[in-house]
Scaffold this active site. Structure first.
Site, PDB file in Angstrom:
ATOM      1  N   ARG A 122     -47.219 -39.869  87.627  1.00 25.03           N
ATOM      2  CA  ARG A 122     -46.193 -40.229  88.628  1.00 25.03           C
ATOM      3  C   ARG A 122     -44.799 -40.359  88.041  1.00 25.03           C
ATOM      4  O   ARG A 122     -43.951 -41.063  88.598  1.00 25.03           O
ATOM      5  CB  ARG A 122     -46.567 -41.502  89.379  1.00 25.03           C
ATOM      6  N   LYS A 144     -33.050 -31.016  90.590  1.00 34.93           N
ATOM      7  CA  LYS A 144     -34.000 -30.241  91.389  1.00 34.93           C
ATOM      8  C   LYS A 144     -35.027 -29.597  90.464  1.00 34.93           C
ATOM      9  O   LYS A 144     -34.663 -28.906  89.512  1.00 34.93           O
ATOM     10  CB  LYS A 144     -33.287 -29.144  92.175  1.00 34.93           C
ATOM     11  N   GLU A 186     -23.049 -17.648  88.635  1.00 32.69           N
ATOM     12  CA  GLU A 186     -23.082 -19.031  89.137  1.00 32.69           C
ATOM     13  C   GLU A 186     -21.796 -19.759  88.728  1.00 32.69           C
ATOM     14  O   GLU A 186     -21.314 -20.626  89.452  1.00 32.69           O
ATOM     15  CB  GLU A 186     -24.315 -19.787  88.624  1.00 32.69           C
ATOM     16  N   LYS A 228     -20.552 -29.108  89.157  1.00 34.67           N
ATOM     17  CA  LYS A 228     -21.831 -29.425  89.787  1.00 34.67           C
ATOM     18  C   LYS A 228     -22.117 -30.923  89.708  1.00 34.67           C
ATOM     19  O   LYS A 228     -22.598 -31.526  90.665  1.00 34.67           O
ATOM     20  CB  LYS A 228     -22.973 -28.624  89.132  1.00 34.67           C
ATOM     21  N   GLU A 238     -28.397 -33.391  99.074  1.00 31.28           N
ATOM     22  CA  GLU A 238     -27.999 -32.221  99.841  1.00 31.28           C
ATOM     23  C   GLU A 238     -27.964 -32.466 101.336  1.00 31.28           C
ATOM     24  O   GLU A 238     -28.499 -31.704 102.127  1.00 31.28           O
ATOM     25  CB  GLU A 238     -28.951 -31.049  99.518  1.00 31.28           C
ATOM     26  N   ARG A 242     -23.231 -31.148  98.917  1.00 28.20           N
ATOM     27  CA  ARG A 242     -24.007 -30.359  97.955  1.00 28.20           C
ATOM     28  C   ARG A 242     -24.337 -28.970  98.482  1.00 28.20           C
ATOM     29  O   ARG A 242     -24.591 -28.043  97.717  1.00 28.20           O
ATOM     30  CB  ARG A 242     -25.292 -31.106  97.549  1.00 28.20           C
ATOM     31  N   ASN A 246     -24.660 -23.708  97.645  1.00 25.91           N
ATOM     32  CA  ASN A 246     -25.448 -22.571  98.124  1.00 25.91           C
ATOM     33  C   ASN A 246     -24.580 -21.388  98.545  1.00 25.91           C
ATOM     34  O   ASN A 246     -25.078 -20.446  99.163  1.00 25.91           O
ATOM     35  CB  ASN A 246     -26.328 -23.015  99.287  1.00 25.91           C
ATOM     36  N   HIS A 249     -25.918 -17.911  98.603  1.00 26.49           N
ATOM     37  CA  HIS A 249     -27.357 -18.017  98.433  1.00 26.49           C
ATOM     38  C   HIS A 249     -28.159 -17.684  99.688  1.00 26.49           C
ATOM     39  O   HIS A 249     -29.331 -17.325  99.580  1.00 26.49           O
ATOM     40  CB  HIS A 249     -27.741 -19.407  97.913  1.00 26.49           C
ATOM     41  N   HIS A 253     -30.612 -15.093  98.556  1.00 27.78           N
ATOM     42  CA  HIS A 253     -32.059 -15.342  98.561  1.00 27.78           C
ATOM     43  C   HIS A 253     -32.798 -14.298  99.389  1.00 27.78           C
ATOM     44  O   HIS A 253     -33.889 -13.859  99.023  1.00 27.78           O
ATOM     45  CB  HIS A 253     -32.362 -16.733  99.144  1.00 27.78           C
ATOM     46  N   HIS A 266     -31.613 -13.344  89.618  1.00 30.89           N
ATOM     47  CA  HIS A 266     -31.111 -14.281  90.621  1.00 30.89           C
ATOM     48  C   HIS A 266     -29.584 -14.211  90.750  1.00 30.89           C
ATOM     49  O   HIS A 266     -29.045 -14.060  91.854  1.00 30.89           O
ATOM     50  CB  HIS A 266     -31.563 -15.707  90.267  1.00 30.89           C
TER      51      HIS A 266
HETATM   52  N1  NAD Z   1     -33.374 -26.298  89.598  1.00 33.96           N
HETATM   53  C1  NAD Z   1     -32.278 -25.703  90.005  1.00 33.96           C
HETATM   54  O1  NAD Z   1     -31.354 -26.360  90.474  1.00 33.96           O
HETATM   55  C2  NAD Z   1     -32.152 -24.205  89.861  1.00 33.96           C
HETATM   56  C3  NAD Z   1     -30.927 -23.579  90.101  1.00 33.96           C
HETATM   57  C4  NAD Z   1     -30.844 -22.199  89.901  1.00 33.96           C
HETATM   58  C5  NAD Z   1     -31.958 -21.477  89.511  1.00 33.96           C
HETATM   59  N2  NAD Z   1     -33.144 -22.128  89.294  1.00 33.96           N
HETATM   60  C6  NAD Z   1     -34.317 -21.392  88.859  1.00 33.96           C
HETATM   61  O2  NAD Z   1     -34.096 -20.904  87.549  1.00 33.96           O
HETATM   62  C7  NAD Z   1     -34.959 -19.790  87.329  1.00 33.96           C
HETATM   63  C8  NAD Z   1     -34.203 -18.698  86.632  1.00 33.96           C
HETATM   64  O3  NAD Z   1     -33.725 -19.199  85.390  1.00 33.96           O
HETATM   65  P1  NAD Z   1     -33.166 -18.211  84.269  1.00 33.96           P
HETATM   66  O4  NAD Z   1     -32.205 -17.292  84.878  1.00 33.96           O
HETATM   67  O5  NAD Z   1     -32.744 -19.062  83.150  1.00 33.96           O
HETATM   68  O6  NAD Z   1     -34.431 -17.318  83.930  1.00 33.96           O
HETATM   69  P2  NAD Z   1     -35.612 -17.463  82.868  1.00 33.96           P
HETATM   70  O7  NAD Z   1     -35.972 -18.868  82.629  1.00 33.96           O
HETATM   71  O8  NAD Z   1     -36.671 -16.541  83.342  1.00 33.96           O
HETATM   72  O9  NAD Z   1     -34.972 -16.864  81.531  1.00 33.96           O
HETATM   73  C9  NAD Z   1     -34.600 -15.508  81.506  1.00 33.96           C
HETATM   74  C10 NAD Z   1     -35.216 -14.742  80.330  1.00 33.96           C
HETATM   75  O10 NAD Z   1     -34.506 -15.056  79.148  1.00 33.96           O
HETATM   76  C11 NAD Z   1     -35.389 -15.451  78.111  1.00 33.96           C
HETATM   77  N3  NAD Z   1     -34.616 -16.398  77.290  1.00 33.96           N
HETATM   78  C12 NAD Z   1     -34.284 -17.666  77.620  1.00 33.96           C
HETATM   79  N4  NAD Z   1     -33.465 -18.190  76.701  1.00 33.96           N
HETATM   80  C13 NAD Z   1     -33.274 -17.234  75.748  1.00 33.96           C
HETATM   81  C14 NAD Z   1     -32.518 -17.166  74.550  1.00 33.96           C
HETATM   82  N5  NAD Z   1     -31.736 -18.193  74.168  1.00 33.96           N
HETATM   83  N6  NAD Z   1     -32.593 -16.052  73.824  1.00 33.96           N
HETATM   84  C15 NAD Z   1     -33.346 -15.009  74.232  1.00 33.96           C
HETATM   85  N7  NAD Z   1     -34.054 -15.003  75.370  1.00 33.96           N
HETATM   86  C16 NAD Z   1     -34.015 -16.108  76.124  1.00 33.96           C
HETATM   87  C17 NAD Z   1     -36.554 -16.002  78.832  1.00 33.96           C
HETATM   88  O11 NAD Z   1     -37.712 -15.970  78.033  1.00 33.96           O
HETATM   89  C18 NAD Z   1     -36.645 -15.083  80.042  1.00 33.96           C
HETATM   90  O12 NAD Z   1     -37.339 -13.928  79.722  1.00 33.96           O
HETATM   91  C19 NAD Z   1     -35.483 -19.369  88.681  1.00 33.96           C
HETATM   92  O13 NAD Z   1     -36.846 -19.726  88.784  1.00 33.96           O
HETATM   93  C20 NAD Z   1     -34.651 -20.195  89.670  1.00 33.96           C
HETATM   94  O14 NAD Z   1     -35.370 -20.537  90.842  1.00 33.96           O
HETATM   95  C21 NAD Z   1     -33.241 -23.466  89.490  1.00 33.96           C
HETATM   96 ZN    ZN Z   2     -28.392 -19.940  92.230  1.00 30.01          ZN
END
Ligand code: NAD
Ligand code: ZN
Ligand code: NAD
Ligand code: ZN
Lengths: 365, 365
Positions: A122, A144, A186, A228, A238, A242, A246, A249, A253, A266
């Site tokens: 939890r 989030k 972003e 942010k 949100e 907040r 988006n 988005h 999306h 993304h």
């Molecule tokens: N929680 C939130 O507020 C929020 C906001 C935006 C996006 N997200 C989420 O984030 C995710 C996407 O994140 P992302 O774009 O970081 O993608 P990701 O985590 O898939 O990373 C992208 C790629 O880069 C590689 N990688 C990461 N760091 C590296 C480094 N330093 N050197 C070499 N390779 C590296 C990873 O292994 C992966 O293959 C999605 O699932 C999305 O829904 C969440």
């Molecule tokens: Zn985003």
């Protein structure tokens, strides 16, 4: 190193942005742990660990042992089944309520690690160490967390803030250039909706930023995080402000969904979504043409945006299913100038269709 | 009908206890929903729905539609895979952030329904309508929700309070007598640790209670809820006082684990665990013999307790793994008299072994 504080009703934690502080991570950790000596667990991917694991390990004081949990890369692993496996591994390794989890990776590691920390016993403490630009400027901040369902992305999750975020832009050295560019959209979004200074910096320092210059990246990441953090501090859950985060988005999306999350990263889909939203602002004449042109050209300057194909009804339907919609109304974020944005509920189907059609034409060129 | 208020740092909601108000449920619901008209989702089991579904439906105002989600009975279904399936069904049925989930069943439905509500779109509102005595007096109140892992029970979950709890003791009519008795051990626990008046009532009205007399059950349920509400109001996150609710649970949980969760119902294992804890109080001479004898005899009066076999090391080990333990220390709840309890950290291995051995001898007779 710059430290930005996230202060919300439910949390108060620092986001450290800088370079070359991975080496000093151990001493920070000791401060966070205080007098306790929590068991440490690191969630990462095999790839990231092979690139950066040695340095991570070297930064910890001798005798500070930890266990490493692995998540394979790829959005298809951001699922319940992985959370269950990881929670089971935590418990088999003796993790208790005072244990500390470190999410060391991109947004996927951060989202799943945060969710794991939110629900293991939890709720246990965790730290974000984002290693992608997207994770540094966006996903690691704001609390989030979550995973996907077969019916949609991020449909389950928790609000669970980390105890601290460590964003070392030095780690971005090994990030594939396309991932860097995608994440920068972003930051461009941050500039468009609320920070004209950041927008200008992104316009003027494109080459240094794309070349991975640490000073330039440091500025971009810290300003994006500051924007942010401020927004989340005002509206954690949100219910109002907040929502401006988006921007781009709703249609972004929809594009991701319609293309099966395969063709576009993304940030790239969000770039198209921002262009679509800009189209609506323009057709409503709510933005000066000069500003609109600058927005359009900065997005293309950080491209190229991958082309894609999709059908209007599919995009319209997917945009309608957006999580931000409450009981029938369609919330939509529009920009009214560089650094300015508003949330409206009166975007009509006709406007949506026209923006989608325009975007599809652009994306097919 | 008696209404008890749960007031914590993060929540404030009513627990309605009474009988025959299932029929008036619809009007309560309208009050909770306010001006909004949330989509309603009911989570229940096929058995409970076939027994009580008609009346549930009849209580809703005409035109108030809802969807029913089913969970098969049994602890083996309190797992991630079911939460994922249910979340996917919610999303396919169009549940959004303003939807309202009603958990209509025993503790398993309540725990999984609460967890589902906690994480679906990062949290939606839900209502508890507990249909077992255990769920009415214990699990529906306090906001603990969660599921099991292969490595242990309730190892993942959230704190997520319901908007309201409706405990209609009339629904207990169809509950198997053994389930009723097992649940009553949690009320006996409530009396032992904090409510001498409830303890006396349970001593004097055993026959009416076991026969399902609604007035008697109403008194038992409302006093048990009031005790738990007060404790949770003082210490929501179990950093202090709330731990007394675990009286009987350290060794009780160990017995459940060692017997594979098959031989004993939760309340029955807790009854054995309370006897074991009492053994420690007695051997420390921290309780008057008169009180100890009353505690022992009320537990047996609500029996019979099923016999079981287990090995000392297995129980000792399982008790050591208890979630309540922080970094090495063993927290243990002891009673010092009727309505009195304390949390200690100095129970030795020798005391544990002696209590376990005594319990195993009793349970083998
Ligand atoms: N929680 C939130 O507020 C929020 C906001 C935006 C996006 N997200 C989420 O984030 C995710 C996407 O994140 P992302 O774009 O970081 O993608 P990701 O985590 O898939 O990373 C992208 C790629 O880069 C590689 N990688 C990461 N760091 C590296 C480094 N330093 N050197 C070499 N390779 C590296 C990873 O292994 C992966 O293959 C999605 O699932 C999305 O829904 C969440
Ligand atoms: Zn985003
Ligand atoms: N969240 C908490 O604070 C908390 C506290 C204590 C226990 N729990 C959890 O509660 C669960 C046990 O709950 P439970 O004892 O209610 O068991 P349960 O939910 O399994 O219900 C017991 C049985 O009674 C049946 N049933 C339920 N209501 C009925 C009715 N009115 N008529 C006929 N049959 C009915 C069910 O179908 C089931 O077969 C465990 O998983 C335990 O971990 C949670
Ligand atoms: Zn219990």
């Amino acid at each position: 190193m710059r430290t930005i504080h996230v202060k919300t009703a439910s949390a108060d934690y620092p986001v450290h942005v800088g370079y070359d502080f991975l080496a000093r991570f151990g001493s920070h950790l000791r401060k966070i742990a205080g007098k306790g000596a929590p068991k440490l667990f690191v969630l990462t991917s095999p790839e990231i660990w092979s690139l950066w694991g040695k340095q991570f390990q070297a930064s910890l004081p001798a005798g500070n042992s930890f266990s490493v949990l692995f998540l394979p890369p790829g959005e298809q692993h951001k699922r319940f089944s992985q959370v269950e496996r990881l929670a089971t591994e935590l418990s088999a390794a003796g993790a208790d309520r005072s244990s500390l989890l470190i999410a060391f990776g991109g947004g996927i590691i951060g989202d799943i690690g945060g969710f794991l920390a939110a629900i293991y016993m939890r709720g246990i403490d965790y730290i974000q160490m984002p290693t992608t630009l997207l994770a540094q400027v966006d996903s690691s901040v704001g609390g989030k967390t979550g995973v996907n369902l077969s019916t949609g992305k991020n449909l389950v999750g928790s609000f669970h803030h980390p105890r601290a975020v460590f964003a070392d832009v030095g780690i971005l050295k090994t990030l594939p250039p396309r991932e860097l560019r995608a994440g920068l959209f972003e930051s461009i979004k941050a500039g468009i909706i609320r920070d004209p200074g950041l927008f200008r910096f992104l316009e003027r320092n494109r080459d240094a930023i794309l070349a991975g210059d640490p000073t330039a990246l440091n500025r971009v990441v810290s300003s994006s995080v500051a924007m942010k953090a401020e927004v989340v501090g005002i509206d954690e859950r949100e219910s109002g402000l907040r929502m401006i985060l988006n921007f781009g988005h709703t249609i972004g999306h929809a594009i991701e969904a319609a293309t099966g999350y395969k063709k576009l990263l993304h940030g790239e889909a969000i770039a198209w979504g921002m262009l679509a939203a800009l189209h609506i602002s323009r057709s409503r004449a709510m933005i000066a043409e000069k500003d609109a042109a600058r927005i359009e050209s900065i997005i293309h300057a950080y491209g190229p945006l991958p082309r894609f194909r999709a059908r209007v009804p599919a995009l319209l339907e997917a945009a309608g299913r957006d999580k931000k919609n409450k009981a029938g109304t369609r919330r939509f974020v529009l920009t009214t100038g560089i650094g300015k944005s508003i949330v409206v509920e009166n975007v009509t189907d006709t406007e949506m269709i026209s923006a989608i059609e325009w975007t599809l034409r652009e994306a097919a060129r």
